[in-house]
Design a protein around this motif. Structure first.
Motif, PDB file in Angstrom:
ATOM      1  N   GLY A 131     -15.549 -12.869   0.462  1.00 53.76           N
ATOM      2  CA  GLY A 131     -15.324 -11.443   0.709  1.00 53.76           C
ATOM      3  C   GLY A 131     -16.412 -10.609   0.087  1.00 53.76           C
ATOM      4  O   GLY A 131     -17.312 -11.143  -0.555  1.00 53.76           O
TER       5      GLY A 131
ATOM      6  N   MET B 280       0.813  -1.218   0.000  1.00 55.46           N
ATOM      7  CA  MET B 280       0.000   0.000   0.000  1.00 55.46           C
ATOM      8  C   MET B 280       0.848   1.270   0.000  1.00 55.46           C
ATOM      9  O   MET B 280       0.305   2.374   0.003  1.00 55.46           O
ATOM     10  CB  MET B 280      -0.898   0.013   1.237  1.00 55.46           C
TER      11      MET B 280
ATOM     12  N   ASP C 282      -3.089  -8.912  -0.119  1.00 51.89           N
ATOM     13  CA  ASP C 282      -4.457  -9.387  -0.018  1.00 51.89           C
ATOM     14  C   ASP C 282      -5.429  -8.230   0.227  1.00 51.89           C
ATOM     15  O   ASP C 282      -6.626  -8.432   0.302  1.00 51.89           O
ATOM     16  CB  ASP C 282      -4.602 -10.452   1.082  1.00 51.89           C
ATOM     17  N   GLY C 283      -4.894  -7.030   0.334  1.00 51.68           N
ATOM     18  CA  GLY C 283      -5.765  -5.868   0.446  1.00 51.68           C
ATOM     19  C   GLY C 283      -6.297  -5.488  -0.921  1.00 51.68           C
ATOM     20  O   GLY C 283      -6.136  -6.228  -1.888  1.00 51.68           O
ATOM     21  N   ASP C 284      -6.905  -4.307  -0.999  1.00 53.72           N
ATOM     22  CA  ASP C 284      -7.446  -3.915  -2.299  1.00 53.72           C
ATOM     23  C   ASP C 284      -6.627  -2.791  -2.938  1.00 53.72           C
ATOM     24  O   ASP C 284      -7.115  -2.068  -3.785  1.00 53.72           O
ATOM     25  CB  ASP C 284      -8.927  -3.533  -2.193  1.00 53.72           C
ATOM     26  N   THR C 285      -5.375  -2.678  -2.521  1.00 49.52           N
ATOM     27  CA  THR C 285      -4.518  -1.670  -3.126  1.00 49.52           C
ATOM     28  C   THR C 285      -4.095  -2.138  -4.518  1.00 49.52           C
ATOM     29  O   THR C 285      -4.078  -3.323  -4.803  1.00 49.52           O
ATOM     30  CB  THR C 285      -3.271  -1.417  -2.260  1.00 49.52           C
TER      31      THR C 285
ATOM     32  N   GLN D 281     -15.781  -6.201  -4.345  1.00 51.48           N
ATOM     33  CA  GLN D 281     -14.350  -6.388  -4.524  1.00 51.48           C
ATOM     34  C   GLN D 281     -14.080  -7.529  -5.494  1.00 51.48           C
ATOM     35  O   GLN D 281     -13.205  -7.454  -6.347  1.00 51.48           O
ATOM     36  CB  GLN D 281     -13.708  -6.672  -3.189  1.00 51.48           C
TER      37      GLN D 281
ATOM     38  N   LYS E  84       0.992  -7.611   2.248  1.00 48.12           N
ATOM     39  CA  LYS E  84      -0.392  -7.115   2.343  1.00 48.12           C
ATOM     40  C   LYS E  84      -1.058  -6.983   0.973  1.00 48.12           C
ATOM     41  O   LYS E  84      -1.891  -6.102   0.766  1.00 48.12           O
ATOM     42  CB  LYS E  84      -0.444  -5.777   3.101  1.00 48.12           C
TER      43      LYS E  84
ATOM     44  N   THR F 216       0.104 -12.593   1.252  1.00 46.31           N
ATOM     45  CA  THR F 216      -1.303 -12.467   0.886  1.00 46.31           C
ATOM     46  C   THR F 216      -2.234 -12.824   2.029  1.00 46.31           C
ATOM     47  O   THR F 216      -3.345 -13.282   1.804  1.00 46.31           O
ATOM     48  CB  THR F 216      -1.633 -13.377  -0.313  1.00 46.31           C
ATOM     49  N   GLY F 217      -1.768 -12.643   3.249  1.00 43.15           N
ATOM     50  CA  GLY F 217      -2.667 -12.929   4.366  1.00 43.15           C
ATOM     51  C   GLY F 217      -1.899 -12.977   5.654  1.00 43.15           C
ATOM     52  O   GLY F 217      -0.678 -12.923   5.660  1.00 43.15           O
ATOM     53  N   GLU F 218      -2.640 -13.050   6.746  1.00 38.26           N
ATOM     54  CA  GLU F 218      -1.982 -13.001   8.046  1.00 38.26           C
ATOM     55  C   GLU F 218      -1.535 -14.370   8.523  1.00 38.26           C
ATOM     56  O   GLU F 218      -0.722 -14.485   9.425  1.00 38.26           O
ATOM     57  CB  GLU F 218      -2.938 -12.387   9.072  1.00 38.26           C
TER      58      GLU F 218
END
Lengths: 469, 304
Positions: free
Chosen positions: A344, A224, A251-254, A348, A249, A275-277
């Motif tokens: 989700g 991001m 896996d966000g929408d950035t 998105q 990160k 791509t995830g925690e």
């Protein structure tokens, strides 16, 4: 809020129809749109400028291919160039000829170094069958060592740490000795987050490099990150000679344009993406996917993978076969809807399908109502088994439609709309599957506009950006 | 004493007068396309984003014509005022807090500095004479609870906690009960970092927020979004979505001690009008300052 690049370019190229060759002026106009798309994706403005310059040179004088519109053609050039810049193929993690291989993770605070280190340890154990040792060298952030220890336990990799008062230099020295003693073949050093302008802490990294002479220095960078990525990358690279990047990160929408910036500045390949925690959420990097994402062209592959993670594999195979044979039924549709809900927010997901971005935009403001799914569910459940298998039955019979509407507490027009949408979807799915899907995808732009026409929604006026100076 | 009383501004860096510095960047050149392009680079490079940059420059061109400006240095004060205008409603002087327990919920995506910010906030409010309690609502990330506990110790406040993996909403509920029982003035709740596109995590947050609203009267709870100044345009989406889920009352902009400018908050301000209350400028307990639009705008034009 994000216009897709193709849509915008189509606006810019409107007057170009019927031309055989891209002139300098046409391309100039187009490059403004390209630059805008890159900036919206957080590509650094200097990098964006240089990049568009490169693309401009390539695009001028190209013949407009019969099969593509000029807009699509420019997008293709941009896309290819992006992939090229981000390093055509994947690159693996280094392996020293004489073990242990030392890997150092560096970066700003909060980029995700500790998590990435644990993920990498898991990856090396599970995928490469190596024996890594994690090293907790972040003595500054409260509980950072605890965090690595907990994660180490989760991924079943030992963590080397020295409890009180040791300097990172001493910790790394101790870890190297321990690695040799214990026969570990990878040493993964989790360093503290630091600002690239913090002289003392950057000096500390110099020391660590000197002590450990790492085979791999990975800059961990948040997907991001905005314009400042250029300063961060430049400083870390000048100082440490990075060997690779980990993009976290994602896996966000950035849109993730920072990756392009960092790659451009350092020349280092992105080796992994986070791509995830969870500790297994580390993936190899696919330049083509990120290129599409940066350009707002959707990310079908990611979508497919996300779907795969949700659907069980056999189910997915059956579904695929069904789609290929055009036997996709309303029942499958319902199943899918339900599973999608687990994947989700719908809008998105829509954004990941190329061409759907336009649709998504139209819905902007009245974002996709998740309760709509409940409605769809009710309608489908009000059909008989046979009707769900053969929606034509309902389509042809008005008495069936009335019955279904009554049964589901909806209006006949809702039923009609659902059936119509379903048919369109079925057609589209057919196009995506089977051989030549990629080639067919190019026709998608037309399809989506046909769809929009069909469902009675007005086309949004493409707002043409003009420089007012 | 106001809930968000300003910190003594002894921490503020001394800065050159705004116009002086900008003159270095632009000089007394005649206004032409190049001048605007340089300004565009500055704004874009500070993460203002394409749309906001364009709007500002268009407005600037108009003003320059109207006022018949001739040289580049004359443009700067006009541009500064245009940006300050956007922050006009950014009022961080929240009216004096009503009596009783205040609950402050701190939210944001992963790695923006929520826990650190909470440590600093605890320290600040403690120094204003409030009785402060913390709730360790990040039950997901490894050692997040321990991290908050260390900050609690540093600041000298108690931390209400359960084990990792516990229900975050339950921890915060406990925190509220404990705060009431001990007649604390302020409870600051940590939450796990969550990307705004993760539906289930946002639902969890909604639940937490619901519980706070249920347990504490309106006007006594606030929700702070922590934004990393290094973040680009995605911050807009973050602010939007978190605002939808948990009705934000303020923003903390962290990591402004680096080279990032955090200009994206201008777009956020334009669109959502959520006041920016604090800025984080380091890892020390005192490295939290009240947001000053003036200083922020000046820093936008500082050379890296």
């Amino acid at each position: 809020m994000f216009d897709t690049l193709t849509n915008r370019l189509q606006g810019a190229f409107q007057r170009l129809r019927g031309k055989g060759r891209l002139t300098e002026d046409d391309v100039k106009e187009a490059m403004r749109e390209v630059r805008r798309a890159l900036l919206e994706a957080d590509v650094n403005h200097v990098v964006a400028k240089e990049f568009t310059e490169r693309v401009r040179e390539k695009a001028v004088g190209q013949e407009v291919l019969q099969s593509l519109t000029a807009a699509q053609q420019v997008v293709k050039i941009v896309h290819d160039e992006l992939i090229d810049l981000m390093g055509g193929s994947q690159e693996k993690i280094a392996r020293a000829s004489k073990p242990p291989t030392v890997v150092m993770m560096v970066g700003l605070q909060g980029a995700g170094k500790t998590t990435a280190a644990a993920k990498l340890a898991r990856y090396l154990t599970m995928q490469e069958h190596r024996r890594p040792l994690l090293v907790a060298a972040d003595i500054y952030r409260p509980a950072a060592i605890d965090q690595l220890k907990v994660l180490g336990e989760q991924v079943k990799v030992p963590v080397f740490s020295i409890e009180s008062g040791a300097k990172p230099q001493e910790i790394v020295q101790g870890a190297l000795a321990e690695a040799r003693r214990g026969g570990y073949d990878y040493v993964l050093v989790d360093t503290a987050g630091r600002l690239h302008i913090d002289e003392d802490l950057m000096k500390e990294l110099d020391d660590l490099v000197e002590i450990a002479s790492p085979d791999e220095i990975l800059l961990v960078i948040d997907a991001m990150t905005g314009q400042d990525a250029i300063n961060v990358a430049q400083n870390f690279h000048d100082r440490l000679h990075l060997t690779g990047l980990v993009l976290t990160k994602l896996d966000g929408d950035t849109r993730g344009g920072a990756a392009l910036t960092v790659r451009h500045v350092t020349g280092c390949p992105v080796k992994f993406v986070g791509t995830g925690e969870k500790t297994d959420a580390l993936e190899p990097f696919y330049p083509d996917r990120l290129a599409s994402r940066i350009l707002g062209m959707g990310d079908v592959l990611t979508l497919i993978e996300k779907a795969q993670a949700t659907f069980d594999e056999k189910e997915a195979k059956d579904l695929e076969a069904k789609i290929r044979r055009n036997e996709f039924t309303l029942e499958d549709f319902l199943n899918q809807l339900r599973q999608m809900r687990n994947m989700g927010p719908l809008d998105q997901l829509l954004g990941m399908i190329p061409g759907m971005n336009k649709l998504k935009q139209q819905m902007e403001g009245r974002s996709i109502d998740e309760s709509q799914i409940g409605k769809v569910e009710a309608i489908i459940l009000s059909m008989t088994r046979e009707e769900r298998q053969k929606p034509e039955l309902v389509m042809k019979s008005s008495s069936r439609r009335v019955r279904v509407a009554k049964g589901s507490g909806t209006q006949v027009k809702d039923v009609n709309q659902l059936l119509q949408r379903f048919e369109e979807m079925r057609k589209m799915m057919k196009m995506f599957s089977g051989p030549g899907a990629k080639r067919k995808m190019r026709g998608l732009g037309d399809l989506t506009s046909a769809m929009q026409g069909g469902s009675g929604t007005a086309q949004p006026r493409t707002h043409r950006h003009k420089k007012k100076r | 004493m106001g809930f968000f009383q300003r910190l003594k501004s002894g921490l503020a860096k001394t800065r050159q007068a705004f116009t002086d510095r900008i003159r270095d960047v632009l000089g007394r050149r005649k206004i032409d396309d190049d001048v605007y392009e340089d300004l565009e680079d500055i704004l874009l490079g500070a993460d203002l984003g394409v749309s906001t940059t364009e709007e500002l420059l268009n407005a600037l061109v108009k003003e320059a014509k109207r006022r018949k400006l001739e040289t580049a240095d004359q443009l700067i004060p006009v541009l500064r005022d245009l940006i300050l205008e956007i922050f006009k409603e950014n009022n961080i002087e929240v009216p004096a807090a009503p009596r009783g327990l205040q609950v402050l919920l701190v939210v944001g995506v992963n790695g923006v500095g929520k826990t650190t910010t909470i440590g600093k906030l605890a320290h600040h409010y403690l120094s204003t004479g409030k009785k402060v309690l913390l709730a360790a609502g990040d039950t997901f990330r490894a050692a997040a609870i321990e991290q908050l506990a260390v900050w609690g110790e540093r600041a000298g406040v108690d931390v209400i906690r359960q084990n990792q993996g516990a229900d975050a909403a339950a921890v915060i509920f406990d925190g509220i009960q404990a705060a009431k029982a001990r007649s604390a003035d302020l409870l600051i709740c940590d939450t796990a970092g969550r990307l705004q596109n993760k539906a289930h995590l946002m639902e969890e947050l909604q639940k937490i927020h619901r519980i706070i609203k249920r347990e504490v009267p309106d006007g006594n709870h606030e929700v702070l979004l922590v934004l990393d100044a290094t973040t680009g345009q995605n911050a807009i989406v973050q602010a939007k979505v978190f605002n939808e889920v948990a009705e934000l009352t303020g923003i903390v902009l962290t990591k402004l001690d680096g080279t990032a400018k955090g200009g994206v908050v201008i777009a956020i301000q334009q669109e959502l009008k959520i006041p920016i209350q604090w800025v984080g400028v380091g890892e020390g307990m005192d490295d939290l300052q009240p947001f000053s639009a003036q200083e922020f705008v000046e820093a936008l034009f500082e050379k890296v």
